[in-house]
Design an enzyme around this catalytic site. Structure first.
Site, PDB file in Angstrom:
ATOM      1  N   LYS A  35      -9.402  70.293 -24.823  1.00 17.01           N
ATOM      2  CA  LYS A  35      -9.114  69.502 -23.627  1.00 17.01           C
ATOM      3  C   LYS A  35      -7.610  69.409 -23.402  1.00 17.01           C
ATOM      4  CE  LYS A  35     -11.848  65.923 -23.096  1.00 17.01           C
ATOM      5  NZ  LYS A  35     -12.366  64.633 -23.603  1.00 17.01           N
ATOM      6  N   ARG A 104      -8.627  59.799 -24.605  1.00 15.44           N
ATOM      7  CA  ARG A 104      -9.733  60.759 -24.624  1.00 15.44           C
ATOM      8  C   ARG A 104      -9.679  61.603 -25.889  1.00 15.44           C
ATOM      9  NH1 ARG A 104      -8.676  64.008 -19.178  1.00 15.44           N
ATOM     10  NH2 ARG A 104     -10.903  64.515 -19.400  1.00 15.44           N
ATOM     11  N   GLY A 113     -20.823  65.225 -29.527  1.00 16.26           N
ATOM     12  CA  GLY A 113     -21.038  64.204 -30.541  1.00 16.26           C
ATOM     13  C   GLY A 113     -19.820  63.329 -30.772  1.00 16.26           C
ATOM     14  N   MET A 115     -16.370  60.828 -29.784  1.00 18.91           N
ATOM     15  CA  MET A 115     -16.225  59.505 -29.197  1.00 18.91           C
ATOM     16  C   MET A 115     -16.150  59.559 -27.678  1.00 18.91           C
ATOM     17  SD  MET A 115     -13.169  56.828 -29.478  1.00 18.91           S
ATOM     18  CE  MET A 115     -12.543  57.377 -27.908  1.00 18.91           C
ATOM     19  N   ARG A 348     -12.872  73.635 -18.957  1.00 18.23           N
ATOM     20  CA  ARG A 348     -13.229  74.303 -20.211  1.00 18.23           C
ATOM     21  C   ARG A 348     -14.232  75.387 -19.865  1.00 18.23           C
ATOM     22  NH1 ARG A 348     -16.579  69.120 -22.474  1.00 18.23           N
ATOM     23  NH2 ARG A 348     -17.895  68.944 -20.672  1.00 18.23           N
ATOM     24  N   HIS A 471     -25.802  64.399 -19.398  1.00 15.75           N
ATOM     25  CA  HIS A 471     -25.747  64.749 -20.824  1.00 15.75           C
ATOM     26  C   HIS A 471     -26.970  65.560 -21.240  1.00 15.75           C
ATOM     27  CE1 HIS A 471     -26.454  63.872 -25.144  1.00 15.75           C
ATOM     28  NE2 HIS A 471     -25.143  64.085 -25.214  1.00 15.75           N
ATOM     29  N   SER A 838     -34.807 104.098 -46.916  1.00 14.43           N
ATOM     30  CA  SER A 838     -34.968 102.919 -46.065  1.00 14.43           C
ATOM     31  C   SER A 838     -34.946 101.697 -46.973  1.00 14.43           C
ATOM     32  CB  SER A 838     -36.284 103.000 -45.299  1.00 14.43           C
ATOM     33  OG  SER A 838     -36.477 101.802 -44.574  1.00 14.43           O
ATOM     34  N   ASN A 842     -36.722  92.963 -48.168  1.00 16.71           N
ATOM     35  CA  ASN A 842     -37.524  91.817 -48.644  1.00 16.71           C
ATOM     36  C   ASN A 842     -37.744  91.946 -50.148  1.00 16.71           C
ATOM     37  OD1 ASN A 842     -37.671  91.383 -45.936  1.00 16.71           O
ATOM     38  ND2 ASN A 842     -39.831  91.888 -45.737  1.00 16.71           N
ATOM     39  N   CYS A 906     -35.603  98.283 -43.222  1.00 14.80           N
ATOM     40  CA  CYS A 906     -36.833  97.877 -42.548  1.00 14.80           C
ATOM     41  C   CYS A 906     -37.312  96.512 -42.994  1.00 14.80           C
ATOM     42  CB  CYS A 906     -37.921  98.913 -42.743  1.00 14.80           C
ATOM     43  SG  CYS A 906     -38.416  99.091 -44.462  1.00 14.80           S
ATOM     44  N   TYR A 926     -29.549 103.313 -38.833  1.00 15.81           N
ATOM     45  CA  TYR A 926     -30.314 102.455 -37.936  1.00 15.81           C
ATOM     46  C   TYR A 926     -30.750 101.193 -38.679  1.00 15.81           C
ATOM     47  CZ  TYR A 926     -34.407 103.898 -40.548  1.00 15.81           C
ATOM     48  OH  TYR A 926     -35.296 104.097 -41.577  1.00 15.81           O
TER      49      TYR A 926
HETATM   50  P1  ADP Z   1     -15.720  63.986 -22.337  1.00 18.02           P
HETATM   51  O1  ADP Z   1     -15.065  64.761 -23.395  1.00 18.02           O
HETATM   52  O2  ADP Z   1     -16.907  63.219 -22.781  1.00 18.02           O
HETATM   53  O3  ADP Z   1     -15.944  64.793 -21.099  1.00 18.02           O
HETATM   54  P2  ADP Z   1     -13.427  62.912 -21.032  1.00 18.02           P
HETATM   55  O4  ADP Z   1     -12.247  62.605 -21.863  1.00 18.02           O
HETATM   56  O5  ADP Z   1     -13.357  64.175 -20.270  1.00 18.02           O
HETATM   57  O6  ADP Z   1     -14.710  62.838 -21.936  1.00 18.02           O
HETATM   58  O7  ADP Z   1     -13.652  61.706 -20.055  1.00 18.02           O
HETATM   59  C1  ADP Z   1     -14.832  61.486 -19.358  1.00 18.02           C
HETATM   60  C2  ADP Z   1     -14.558  61.168 -17.912  1.00 18.02           C
HETATM   61  O8  ADP Z   1     -13.658  60.110 -17.795  1.00 18.02           O
HETATM   62  C3  ADP Z   1     -13.909  62.309 -17.190  1.00 18.02           C
HETATM   63  O9  ADP Z   1     -14.832  63.162 -16.617  1.00 18.02           O
HETATM   64  C4  ADP Z   1     -13.121  61.622 -16.113  1.00 18.02           C
HETATM   65  O10 ADP Z   1     -13.900  61.544 -14.942  1.00 18.02           O
HETATM   66  C5  ADP Z   1     -12.873  60.277 -16.661  1.00 18.02           C
HETATM   67  N1  ADP Z   1     -11.438  60.199 -16.980  1.00 18.02           N
HETATM   68  C6  ADP Z   1     -10.840  60.512 -18.139  1.00 18.02           C
HETATM   69  N2  ADP Z   1      -9.512  60.344 -18.059  1.00 18.02           N
HETATM   70  C7  ADP Z   1      -9.275  59.914 -16.807  1.00 18.02           C
HETATM   71  C8  ADP Z   1      -8.078  59.560 -16.086  1.00 18.02           C
HETATM   72  N3  ADP Z   1      -6.897  59.630 -16.648  1.00 18.02           N
HETATM   73  N4  ADP Z   1      -8.220  59.173 -14.829  1.00 18.02           N
HETATM   74  C9  ADP Z   1      -9.437  59.104 -14.255  1.00 18.02           C
HETATM   75  N5  ADP Z   1     -10.581  59.399 -14.854  1.00 18.02           N
HETATM   76  C10 ADP Z   1     -10.492  59.794 -16.122  1.00 18.02           C
HETATM   77 MG    MG Z   2     -14.818  65.541 -19.992  1.00 13.32          MG
END
Ligand code: ADP
Ligand code: MG
Ligand code: MG
Length: 949
Positions: A35, A104, A113, A115, A348, A471, A838, A842, A906, A926
């Site tokens: 990210k 973030r 998975g 935060m 991404r 999700h 061959s 197994n 095989c 093969y």
């Molecule tokens: P994830 O990894 O779960 O996608 P993100 O860090 O991308 O989490 O955040 C989830 C959502 O929070 C983003 O899609 C965005 O819409 C919102 N968000 C994150 N940072 C900002 C920001 N600086 N301003 C506005 N919205 C934000």
């Molecule tokens: Mg995101």
């Protein structure tokens, strides 16, 4: 020495520094997380990104030592914050013009998975009032503030989200509000206070008012989340190493909830379900990011933004095109519009279904964006496998609709068909699937990262809320689980463990069928059908490219003509293993097979006796001494008697009779194979298993015979008794290491003789019909060269004789399986006789490890893998160090003697990508696998070449 750099701004200069430090783009992603790296990169190429910075994954790793920030990190963070204040002309914590940020997480590999994000950090009672004065939008400010307390409370302070949601729901009811947007400024201000009370009650302390403290706690929470259970679980499943760490991104807030000229959304540059080249996504006006992803409010399809905000839509299209081109791959983006101004918050590489992965790879190659090698590398072999997964065909679906089985309809989030029993939570779904072995469909209102374990264990997922980018949809697509989301007519009663829709009720444990392609759910079990490969144009194209690239050919294990035909349509270039004994099990043949076995010993003794006596007379020697006349006479008399016995013997007659009966049916099986594989080699393995496998079990027979005796039944008793006697005689303590394969060929040579005759007769007949036959006769279980010398020349002579009789000529090969370690170690000798090898991996694995493959998995092997004693089950993934080393020796020793030695595999491993790569590395010609794995193996063979050459 300068201080270690823990923090990088989203600026060109700092991104360059990161590149220099990390050495490559991959390294930058490792350092800043996916990210963070992409936020900086977007900013560098002129895409609008709110100012911000990244705290590195290295800081996260250092933090894990003693749960404290490494030296200098926090100072650098505060300095970076100062720069952002300058860039935005706002101040963090300043009521007169407050800067708000989001915190973030972001690891190298995207991890659902991890935060959750905390938005609106920097708000407190004072800055909130300041922002009200500034924006003259009290509603917006308190909407943001209550969100901060809720997110901070749940994500950072660990208060269950339900506590906030419960308060919100009750509050909405009180106010008669249907949706969050119905709440006015005063309501939200009240709600903010209620949320503060939730925090106070749960934690015994107030929600922290100090913005710096908020930021510090949020950052720590992100670092801690790296080792949260759900993150660890996710890494296990997705094969992500534990030592990468996560970065923290601090990003200036932009607001999608500032009114109806603001909004937020997520989009893919191509359809992640089908791969179609068009923008695909959802957005919401007047909302903050989490709302879309969480699937709580009903979103609008991205195309409608054209009407809501035409200029922004245009700009958005331009940016997404640019991003796709820049990264040369389909992108998944997140964005926010603040008062008509577009901000990109993330890009991404987009997760996609198997179908989309294949279509996008082929399309992008055809568009000239990527080359064939890249296209081939873009698709996982398992994704090819998914394309061959069963589906519901159109008639089945129509019939189900007509019969009134329709239950609910939603968004077709992840294609594929699934039939299973319904469970309403992730733990139960996982337990029933894993422990009970049930086919499970997990049904939820919506899913969260905590649900991933249940989702992966399920055959299908159905939700009542959320859209195509929720999700549930994203995770389902990633793991190839069929999924329908947002089936909103459906109501789920989690307490009563049932769901209702379309005036039908489904209770937990009952069967439903879902079609992820049409977005429908049906009551009961619908019939599944295998899809047609030839209709999958993009997959066919991709596999053709794979064949152009690969050095290793893919053949198939097929016993019957229909399997061979399927293998051929799947692209097999030969049959690497036809197990002749499978044909012995057929109902009308088994009696002859048993007849043959029951008489084999007695017949063979008589035959051997004649041959022994003939041998004496021929050599003129008895016990090494030259025979005198009187002993010669004696031997001659004995011979006459032995011959007579042979002729009169019922056993001998029955034995040859059975062989004669089996010959034509074997011949016709083989004929069908040659016909199906016209022009391609067909390897036929001579009888391999121990003979007792064709007889009833010893225990059962014993019970039957005993019962008959006690009851005094006589009818059929004698036959049963003699059968039992034969079974007793054939009993071995270790049958897998007993009388089987080439050993049978030596002890009861007539069976293999019959088979070779059948093969050559079939091949001759086929050749006469103009079929291009390439028979290869494979002798199993050789361990010593003398075995092969004893058997092979004689069999070859039979083959030649048949060709002469039939007046045809074709090329053929005789070879052996390498499945006993001794054979691999003495491959040089063996290759003097065998024209091909061959690997029967197994047996080779079984004998190399000394694990009985029939018992090991259920007894200890699973424990071994769980405990990490073995990295993988060696019967699934070829053990390169041990078994592989034997293979390597065999290939090189064999080719020293016979440079054009044909080598294949095989065993089950022939269809497993890592094992295929190893076969490429040791120089196999093969790999041979089951017909359904052929397409997977073709892709894996090409990838092995691209990765290694
Ligand atoms: P994830 O990894 O779960 O996608 P993100 O860090 O991308 O989490 O955040 C989830 C959502 O929070 C983003 O899609 C965005 O819409 C919102 N968000 C994150 N940072 C900002 C920001 N600086 N301003 C506005 N919205 C934000
Ligand atoms: Mg995101
Ligand atoms: Mg074997």
């Amino acid at each position: 020495m300068s201080e270690k750099k823990w923090v990088y701004l989203f600026t060109e200069a700092e991104l360059k520094q990161a590149e220099e430090y990390a050495g490559s783009w991959d390294g930058v992603r490792g350092l800043l997380g996916g990210k963070g790296a992409n936020l900086a990169e977007m900013s560098r190429i002129g895409v609008p990104v709110p100012p911000g910075f990244t705290i590195t994954t290295e800081a996260c790793i250092a933090y894990q030592d003693d749960q404290s920030f490494p030296d200098g990190m926090w100072d650098q963070t505060l300095e970076a914050l100062k720069v952002v204040e300058k860039q935005t002309e706002k101040k963090f914590g300043d009521p007169s013009n407050p800067l708000l940020v989001s915190c973030r997480s972001g690891a190298k590999m995207s991890m659902p998975g991890m935060m959750d994000t905390v938005l609106n950090i920097g708000l407190n009672d004072e800055t909130a009032e300041g922002m009200v004065a500034l924006t003259e939008n009290e509603r917006f400010v308190y909407d943001s503030y209550r969100r901060l307390i809720q997110m901070f409370g749940s994500v950072v302070l660990g208060i269950p989200d339900e506590e906030f949601e419960g308060v919100l729901e009750r509050f909405k009811e009180e106010k008669g509000a249907e949706s969050d947007t119905d709440l006015d400024a005063g309501d939200l201000k009240q709600l903010t206070e209620k949320f503060k009370t939730v925090v106070k009650k749960a934690k015994g302390s107030d929600f922290p008012q100090d913005p710096i403290k908020q930021l510090e706690l949020a950052t720590k929470a992100v670092f801690d989340s790296w080792n949260a259970k759900r993150a660890i679980d996710y890494r296990r499943r997705a094969n992500i190493p534990d030592d990468l760490g996560t970065a923290v991104n601090i990003v200036t807030m932009v607001f999608g909830n500032m009114g109806w000229d603001s909004g937020t959304g997520v989009a893919f540059t191509r359809d992640p379900g089908t791969g179609e080249k068009k923008l695909f996504g959802d957005y919401l006006m007047n909302a903050q990011g989490e709302d879309v992803v969480a699937g709580i409010r009903n979103t609008k399809p991205i195309q409608e933004m054209k009407d809501d905000l035409p200029e922004v839509y245009e700009q958005f299209q331009e940016i997404t095109k640019r991003l796709e081109k820049h990264y040369n791959d389909m992108q998944d983006v997140e964005f926010t519009i603040e008062k008509g101004r577009l901000w990109m918050l993330q890009t991404r590489t987009g997760k996609r279904t198997a179908k989309a992965a294949i279509k996008i790879a082929v399309d992008m190659c055809n568009e000239g964006v990527i080359d064939k090698e890249t296209a081939v590398m873009r698709v996982e072999p398992e994704q090819v496998n998914q394309m061959l997964h069963p589906q519901f065909d159109a008639e089945t679906i129509q019939a189900a609709r007509d019969e009134g089985k329709s239950f609910a309809t939603g968004v077709n989030a992840s294609p594929g068909a699934a039939v299973g029993q319904v469970y309403f939570d992730a733990d139960k779904a996982e337990a029933m699937a894993v422990e009970e072995g049930q086919d499970v469909i997990m049904v939820r209102p919506f899913t969260k990262p905590d649900d991933v374990h249940g989702m992966i264990a399920s055959k299908g997922i159905l939700t009542s809320e959320g859209g195509a980018t929720s999700h549930a949809a994203v995770v389902a697509r990633q793991f190839g689980v069929p999924c329908v989301v947002g089936a909103s007519m459906m109501s789920i009663d989690a307490d009563k463990r049932l769901m209702k829709s379309n005036s039908k009720t489904v209770k937990e444990g009952e069967w439903i069928s879902i079609d992820g392609a049409t977005g429908e759910a049906f009551i009961g079990k619908l019939e599944l059908t295998a899809p047609d490969l030839e209709e999958q144009v993009e997959l066919m194209t991709l596999l053709t490219w794979a064949d152009e690239i690969a050095r290793l050919q893919v053949w198939a294990n097929a016993d019957y003509p229909k399997d061979a035909r399927r293998a051929r349509t799947f692209g097999a270039k030969g049959i690497g293993l036809c197990r002749t004994e499978h044909m012995f099990f057929e109902e009308e043949r088994l009696p002859f097979v048993q007849e043959m076995i029951l008489n084999a010993e007695e017949a063979q003794n008589l035959i051997n006796n004649v041959e022994r006596l003939e041998g004496f007379l021929e050599s003129g020697k008895l016990d090494g001494q030259t025979m005198r006349d009187e002993s010669r006479k004696e031997v001659e008399d004995e011979l006459v008697e032995a011959k007579k016995k042979l002729e009169d013997s019922e056993a001998v007659n029955a034995y040859y009779d059975a062989l004669d009966k089996l010959l034509p049916s074997q011949r016709s099986d083989f004929y069908g194979l040659f016909e199906a594989m016209d022009g391609y080699p067909v390897i036929i393995r001579l009888i391999d298993p121990p003979l007792h496998e064709f007889l009833p079990s010893q225990e059962e027979l014993l019970v039957e015979v005993t019962q008959m005796r006690t009851k005094g039944e006589t009818k059929g008793l004698e036959e049963k008794e003699s059968l039992l006697e034969a079974v007793n005689k054939l009993h071995e303590s270790n049958p897998m290491m007993g009388l089987r394969g080439i050993r049978l060929g030596i002890v009861y040579p007539d069976i293999m003789r019959m088979q070779v005759r059948a093969i050559f007769e079939a091949a001759s007949d086929a050749a006469k019909k103009g079929i291009d036959v390439k028979p290869e006769i494979m002798i199993p279980l050789t361990g010593h060269i003398n075995e092969l010398k004893h058997v092979q020349p004689e069999l070859e002579a039979i083959g030649k004789k048949v060709m002469e009789e039939k007046g045809v000529n074709f090329t053929y090969k005789f070879g052996t399986m390498i499945e006993i370690p001794r054979a691999a170690l003495t491959a040089g000798e063996i290759a003097e006789v065998a024209e091909f090898f061959s690997f029967g991996t197994n047996d080779l694995t079984q004998m190399t490890f000394g694990y009985s493959r029939d018992d090991a998995e259920r007894n200890f092997l699973i424990t071994y893998v769980d405990e990490g004693i073995l990295p993988e089950n060696p019967f699934q993934v070829l053990d390169r160090k041990g078994v592989g080393r034997l293979m390597d020796i065999a290939v090189s020793e064999g080719r020293k003697v016979r440079p054009d030695l044909e080598v294949g595999i095989c065993g089950e491993h022939g269809g497993e990508p890592s094992s295929i790569e190893f076969c490429h590395l040791v120089g196999n010609n093969y790999v041979s696998c089951s017909p359904f794995r052929v397409p997977v193996a073709r892709l894996a063979a090409a990838q092995a070449k691209i990765k290694n050459d």
